[in-house]
Design a protein around this motif. Structure first.
Motif, PDB file in Angstrom:
ATOM      1  N   TYR A  78       1.135  -1.465   0.012  1.00 42.17           N
ATOM      2  CA  TYR A  78       0.010   0.310   0.139  1.00 42.17           C
ATOM      3  C   TYR A  78       1.002   1.224   0.441  1.00 42.17           C
ATOM      4  O   TYR A  78       2.163   1.284   0.176  1.00 42.17           O
ATOM      5  N   LEU A  79       0.368   2.383  -0.880  1.00 42.47           N
ATOM      6  CA  LEU A  79       1.101   3.184  -0.309  1.00 42.47           C
ATOM      7  C   LEU A  79       0.318   4.606  -0.131  1.00 42.47           C
ATOM      8  O   LEU A  79      -0.842   4.817  -0.600  1.00 42.47           O
ATOM      9  N   GLN A  80       0.674   4.679   1.040  1.00 42.84           N
ATOM     10  CA  GLN A  80      -0.855   6.010   1.546  1.00 42.84           C
ATOM     11  C   GLN A  80       0.108   7.263   1.080  1.00 42.84           C
ATOM     12  O   GLN A  80       1.259   7.508   2.137  1.00 42.84           O
ATOM     13  N   MET A  81      -0.831   8.111   0.862  1.00 47.52           N
ATOM     14  CA  MET A  81      -0.027   9.470  -0.011  1.00 47.52           C
ATOM     15  C   MET A  81      -0.686  11.204   0.842  1.00 47.52           C
ATOM     16  O   MET A  81      -1.917  10.703   1.258  1.00 47.52           O
ATOM     17  N   ASN A  82      -0.267  11.484   1.841  1.00 50.89           N
ATOM     18  CA  ASN A  82      -1.077  12.794   1.936  1.00 50.89           C
ATOM     19  C   ASN A  82      -0.134  13.654   1.304  1.00 50.89           C
ATOM     20  O   ASN A  82       0.261  14.601   1.023  1.00 50.89           O
ATOM     21  N   ASN A  83      -1.043  14.784   1.848  1.00 48.44           N
ATOM     22  CA  ASN A  83      -1.164  16.644   1.729  1.00 48.44           C
ATOM     23  C   ASN A  83      -0.425  16.897   0.467  1.00 48.44           C
ATOM     24  O   ASN A  83       0.663  17.151   0.161  1.00 48.44           O
ATOM     25  N   LEU A  84      -1.135  15.882  -0.409  1.00 51.06           N
ATOM     26  CA  LEU A  84      -0.363  15.999  -2.052  1.00 51.06           C
ATOM     27  C   LEU A  84      -0.466  16.796  -2.768  1.00 51.06           C
ATOM     28  O   LEU A  84      -1.186  18.308  -2.783  1.00 51.06           O
ATOM     29  N   GLU A  85       0.659  17.024  -3.544  1.00 55.67           N
ATOM     30  CA  GLU A  85       0.647  18.782  -4.603  1.00 55.67           C
ATOM     31  C   GLU A  85       1.206  18.057  -5.395  1.00 55.67           C
ATOM     32  O   GLU A  85       1.193  17.198  -6.065  1.00 55.67           O
ATOM     33  N   PRO A  86       0.401  19.182  -7.156  1.00 55.82           N
ATOM     34  CA  PRO A  86       0.447  18.950  -7.864  1.00 55.82           C
ATOM     35  C   PRO A  86       1.517  18.120  -9.107  1.00 55.82           C
ATOM     36  O   PRO A  86       1.399  17.823  -9.642  1.00 55.82           O
ATOM     37  N   GLY A  87       2.732  18.279  -8.135  1.00 53.87           N
ATOM     38  CA  GLY A  87       4.361  17.970  -8.478  1.00 53.87           C
ATOM     39  C   GLY A  87       3.447  16.546  -8.253  1.00 53.87           C
ATOM     40  O   GLY A  87       4.782  15.477  -9.046  1.00 53.87           O
ATOM     41  N   ASP A  88       2.662  16.540  -7.448  1.00 54.71           N
ATOM     42  CA  ASP A  88       3.243  14.765  -7.775  1.00 54.71           C
ATOM     43  C   ASP A  88       1.898  13.815  -8.071  1.00 54.71           C
ATOM     44  O   ASP A  88       1.851  12.507  -8.583  1.00 54.71           O
ATOM     45  N   THR A  89       1.559  14.679  -9.306  1.00 49.20           N
ATOM     46  CA  THR A  89       0.227  13.920 -10.413  1.00 49.20           C
ATOM     47  C   THR A  89       1.672  13.274 -11.228  1.00 49.20           C
ATOM     48  O   THR A  89       2.339  13.694 -11.293  1.00 49.20           O
ATOM     49  N   ALA A  90       1.339  12.079 -11.523  1.00 48.65           N
ATOM     50  CA  ALA A  90       1.966  11.379 -12.114  1.00 48.65           C
ATOM     51  C   ALA A  90       1.472   9.692 -12.342  1.00 48.65           C
ATOM     52  O   ALA A  90       0.277   9.686 -11.644  1.00 48.65           O
ATOM     53  N   VAL A  91       1.274   9.045 -13.053  1.00 50.65           N
ATOM     54  CA  VAL A  91       1.038   7.362 -13.070  1.00 50.65           C
ATOM     55  C   VAL A  91       1.843   6.349 -12.345  1.00 50.65           C
ATOM     56  O   VAL A  91       3.808   6.863 -12.279  1.00 50.65           O
ATOM     57  N   TYR A  92       1.977   5.955 -11.721  1.00 48.77           N
ATOM     58  CA  TYR A  92       2.207   4.851 -10.243  1.00 48.77           C
ATOM     59  C   TYR A  92       2.308   4.057 -10.513  1.00 48.77           C
ATOM     60  O   TYR A  92       1.160   3.024 -10.916  1.00 48.77           O
ATOM     61  N   TYR A  93       2.842   3.474 -10.262  1.00 50.16           N
ATOM     62  CA  TYR A  93       4.047   1.870 -11.065  1.00 50.16           C
ATOM     63  C   TYR A  93       4.391   0.879  -9.622  1.00 50.16           C
ATOM     64  O   TYR A  93       5.008   1.543  -8.566  1.00 50.16           O
ATOM     65  N   CYS A  94       3.270  -0.468  -9.596  1.00 54.29           N
ATOM     66  CA  CYS A  94       3.862  -0.860  -8.096  1.00 54.29           C
ATOM     67  C   CYS A  94       5.025  -1.817  -9.115  1.00 54.29           C
ATOM     68  O   CYS A  94       5.415  -2.005 -10.509  1.00 54.29           O
ATOM     69  N   ASN A  95       6.149  -2.951  -8.261  1.00 54.01           N
ATOM     70  CA  ASN A  95       6.863  -3.493  -8.667  1.00 54.01           C
ATOM     71  C   ASN A  95       7.269  -5.028  -6.962  1.00 54.01           C
ATOM     72  O   ASN A  95       6.960  -4.175  -5.893  1.00 54.01           O
ATOM     73  N   VAL A  96       7.931  -5.329  -7.825  1.00 50.86           N
ATOM     74  CA  VAL A  96       8.039  -6.632  -7.458  1.00 50.86           C
ATOM     75  C   VAL A  96       9.233  -6.803  -7.968  1.00 50.86           C
ATOM     76  O   VAL A  96       9.885  -7.489  -9.156  1.00 50.86           O
ATOM     77  N   ARG A  97      10.404  -6.696  -7.030  1.00 49.01           N
ATOM     78  CA  ARG A  97      12.049  -7.787  -7.940  1.00 49.01           C
ATOM     79  C   ARG A  97      12.439  -8.842  -6.914  1.00 49.01           C
ATOM     80  O   ARG A  97      12.351  -8.782  -5.588  1.00 49.01           O
ATOM     81  N   ASN A  98      12.052  -9.857  -8.016  1.00 47.52           N
ATOM     82  CA  ASN A  98      12.724 -10.994  -6.871  1.00 47.52           C
ATOM     83  C   ASN A  98      14.077 -11.063  -6.990  1.00 47.52           C
ATOM     84  O   ASN A  98      15.014 -10.952  -8.572  1.00 47.52           O
TER      85      ASN A  98
END
Length: 119
Positions: A78-98
């Protein structure tokens, strides 16, 4: 390995969002799961990652407003994002590294979820 991310959307500056990512398939016990983001015209950057033992890593620019958590039993982060800013606008990707014992690794990526911060 398949990754299914959810929770993106539009929010006003100062708002909060919580992203989720469920991983399935062949996930090694030795792995790192994390979040990255990519804004238009920018390179993909790490937001946070988490190891099975609970250790977390944040780039200095992400500390304070973003919190990663993990349910290892469910292979979900999970990613809890608080006090978001316009600069946080993006596509967020999750990743697993084996990670293999020799240190080599294989990355897997989710489909991305769009976060838009705008008034």
């Amino acid at each position: 390995v398949q990754l299914q991310a959810s929770g993106g959307g539009s929010v006003q500056p100062g708002g909060s969002l919580r992203l989720s990512c469920a991983a399935s398939g062949s996930i090694f016990s030795r792995n790192v799961m994390g979040w990255y983001r990519q804004a238009p015209g920018n390179q993909r950057e790490m937001v946070a990652n988490s190891a099975p033992g609970g250790s977390t890593t944040y780039p200095s620019s992400m500390k304070g407003r973003f919190t990663i958590s993990r349910d290892s039993a469910k292979n979900t982060i999970y990613l809890q994002m608080n006090n978001l800013e316009p600069g946080d606008t993006a596509v967020y990707y999750c990743n697993v590294r084996n990670i293999w014992n020799n240190g080599s690794h294989q990355d897997y990526w989710g489909q991305g979820t769009l976060v838009t911060v705008s008034s």
